[in-house]
Design an enzyme around this catalytic site. Structure first.
Site, mmCIF file in Angstrom:
data_model
loop_
_atom_site.group_PDB
_atom_site.id
_atom_site.type_symbol
_atom_site.label_atom_id
_atom_site.label_comp_id
_atom_site.label_asym_id
_atom_site.label_seq_id
_atom_site.Cartn_x
_atom_site.Cartn_y
_atom_site.Cartn_z
ATOM 1 N N LYS A 112 47.623 -53.633 -17.749
ATOM 2 C CA LYS A 112 47.366 -53.138 -18.965
ATOM 3 C C LYS A 112 47.898 -51.619 -19.107
ATOM 4 O O LYS A 112 48.398 -51.191 -17.959
ATOM 5 C CB LYS A 112 45.642 -52.677 -19.108
ATOM 6 C CG LYS A 112 45.297 -52.044 -18.080
ATOM 7 C CD LYS A 112 43.704 -51.907 -17.957
ATOM 8 C CE LYS A 112 43.352 -51.315 -16.843
ATOM 9 N NZ LYS A 112 41.498 -51.594 -16.962
ATOM 10 N N ARG B 146 29.173 -50.409 -20.069
ATOM 11 C CA ARG B 146 30.110 -50.354 -21.003
ATOM 12 C C ARG B 146 29.914 -51.705 -22.016
ATOM 13 O O ARG B 146 29.513 -51.440 -23.204
ATOM 14 C CB ARG B 146 31.615 -50.285 -20.502
ATOM 15 C CG ARG B 146 32.303 -49.041 -20.626
ATOM 16 C CD ARG B 146 33.597 -48.906 -19.872
ATOM 17 N NE ARG B 146 34.123 -50.212 -19.262
ATOM 18 C CZ ARG B 146 35.372 -49.962 -18.266
ATOM 19 N NH1 ARG B 146 36.074 -48.966 -18.290
ATOM 20 N NH2 ARG B 146 35.723 -51.210 -17.847
ATOM 21 N N TYR C 241 57.071 -19.526 -22.423
ATOM 22 C CA TYR C 241 56.107 -18.920 -23.537
ATOM 23 C C TYR C 241 55.085 -18.012 -23.093
ATOM 24 O O TYR C 241 54.729 -18.196 -21.911
ATOM 25 C CB TYR C 241 55.486 -20.413 -24.305
ATOM 26 C CG TYR C 241 56.186 -21.283 -24.970
ATOM 27 C CD1 TYR C 241 56.599 -20.316 -26.452
ATOM 28 C CD2 TYR C 241 56.533 -22.352 -24.782
ATOM 29 C CE1 TYR C 241 57.479 -21.141 -27.133
ATOM 30 C CE2 TYR C 241 57.595 -23.002 -25.783
ATOM 31 C CZ TYR C 241 57.911 -22.582 -26.833
ATOM 32 O OH TYR C 241 58.540 -23.278 -27.871
ATOM 33 N N MET D 198 57.089 -28.283 -24.091
ATOM 34 C CA MET D 198 56.969 -29.509 -24.677
ATOM 35 C C MET D 198 58.262 -30.365 -23.921
ATOM 36 O O MET D 198 57.912 -31.464 -23.442
ATOM 37 C CB MET D 198 57.034 -29.513 -26.035
ATOM 38 C CG MET D 198 56.917 -31.217 -26.746
ATOM 39 S SD MET D 198 57.218 -31.176 -28.525
ATOM 40 C CE MET D 198 56.062 -30.187 -29.398
#
Ligand SMILES: *Cc1c(COP(=O)(O)O)cnc(C)c1O
Length: 366
Positions: A40, A136, A263, A310
């Site tokens: 997955k 769950r 930054y 980023m």
């Protein structure tokens, strides 16, 4: 999203390590269970198609979390059985049939909804999910399990398996594990016609409770070479991490003492310092909280200084290095190494999350 190939940032995946890890884990399980590889979330960031192709001959099937992940594998030519671990909407059952998927059925209410919607469950292959304490999904009593089995049989579905999932198999304290195990064992024993495939073991259970697997295991994290407990429990054998994350210096400069970097100007050079810039940032899954963590250059730890942005991150170098010098973010360099577990500790999370967050922008190289 398209991968950014024209950048030295990449995840190198050692598929043979995954094969070897599967062999090792299975060798230490006393019985001979069916083995499903959990692929997955793009095989925990390793690339589901490449991983599944590489190990298909070695396993009995695959587990994914949803129908789209399963379809991706079928479209790539994967033939072995695929179990969808999550609950899907009855409207999507036709896809499961079209692509020969095995579905997890977790409640009577789901079957009622399917009936209301006119969903045809005939010949659908399914596994019943039992909630033995995870809280769950799944049926929680013997009565509900029996009722679900007979409902599904009435609808013409083929109930191949029944399974549960442990919440604490990766912890030293065994109490909840034992309670869940007792509940599931007793339930399975009491069923009049128990489905043939019975499974409960994720990686942690397969490693630390190898004697309690039923007749199939669902191996996730361990096949990628990481410890599901982080550092809480030791794995009694060697496994090898399959993923290495690397980049390279694309800019190197000397800044004077006091110069600000990044930054917010959160870092100021203490003396005249060599600063290197890497083309990796939080959009690649190298999150902002990696500030002050280390990477490896030429076998030496170098600190990430200033904010991670980023697309770029800055590191302090012990000396001038040429452009293109390799930088290891996860993996080995010289005698040193940084693991996904180290990264997770710095972030206050688990190694699973570190792997899954490496974004599609980072190309996977095999
Ligand atoms: C993800 C998952 C697994 C695999 O877990 P690992 O800890 O990675 O081995 C097994 N079973 C279920 C139900 C899961 O959701």
């Amino acid at each position: 999203m398209i991968s950014s190939l024209h950048r030295p940032t990449k995840a190198k995946i050692n598929l043979d390590a995954i094969s070897a890890n599967i062999r090792t884990v299975v060798e230490y399980i006393p019985s001979q269970p069916k083995v499903w590889a959990v692929v997955k979330a793009n095989a925990y960031g390793h690339g589901a198609i490449a991983v599944a192709h590489h190990i298909e001959g070695q396993v009995d099937g695959f587990c994914v979390s949803n129908v789209d992940e399963a379809i991706e594998l079928r479209q790539a030519g994967i033939k072995k059985s695929i179990l969808v671990l999550g609950v899907i909407l009855p409207e999507e059952v036709y896809l499961a049939k079209d692509y020969r998927l095995t579905l997890t059925i977790a409640s009577l209410e789901w079957v009622s909804l399917a009936k209301t919607l006119g969903t045809n469950l005939k010949n659908l292959t399914c596994h019943i999910k039992v909630d033995s304490g995870m809280g769950r999904i799944g049926v929680r009593t013997r009565a509900e399990t029996e009722a679900l089995i007979s409902e599904l049989q009435e609808q013409g579905a083929f109930i191949e398996g029944i399974f549960t999932h442990f919440a604490t198999a990766d912890e030293a304290n065994q109490q909840q594990f034992e309670e869940q195990l007792d509940f599931f064992k007793e339930l399975v024993r009491s069923l009049d016609n128990c489905p043939s495939v019975v499974h409960a073991s994720n990686s942690a259970t397969s490693i630390w409770h190898a004697d309690t697997v039923f007749n199939a295991v669902r191996l996730g994290l361990v096949i990628y070479g990481l410890n599901p407990s982080g550092r809480a429990l030791e794995i009694p054998y060697e496994i090898e991490p399959a993923l290495h994350l690397e980049s390279a210096l694309i800019h190197v400069k000397k800044v004077p003492a006091g110069a600000a970097v990044g930054y917010g100007g959160t870092y100021h050079a203490e003396t005249d310092e060599w600063i290197g810039t890497l083309p990796i940032g939080y959009a690649d899954g190298w999150t902002r909280d990696m500030q002050n963590f280390n990477v490896l250059v030429d076998g030496k730890f170098c600190q990430i200084i200033g904010r991670v942005s980023m697309d770029q991150a800055t590191i302090r170098l012990p000396k001038k290095y040429p452009l293109g010098t390799k930088v290891i973010l996860i993996g080995k360099s010289g005698d040193q190494s940084i693991s996904a577990t180290d990264v997770a500790e710095k972030r206050g999370t688990i190694n699973y999350e570190v792997l899954c967050l490496i974004s599609d922008r980072v190309p996977r190289e095999y």
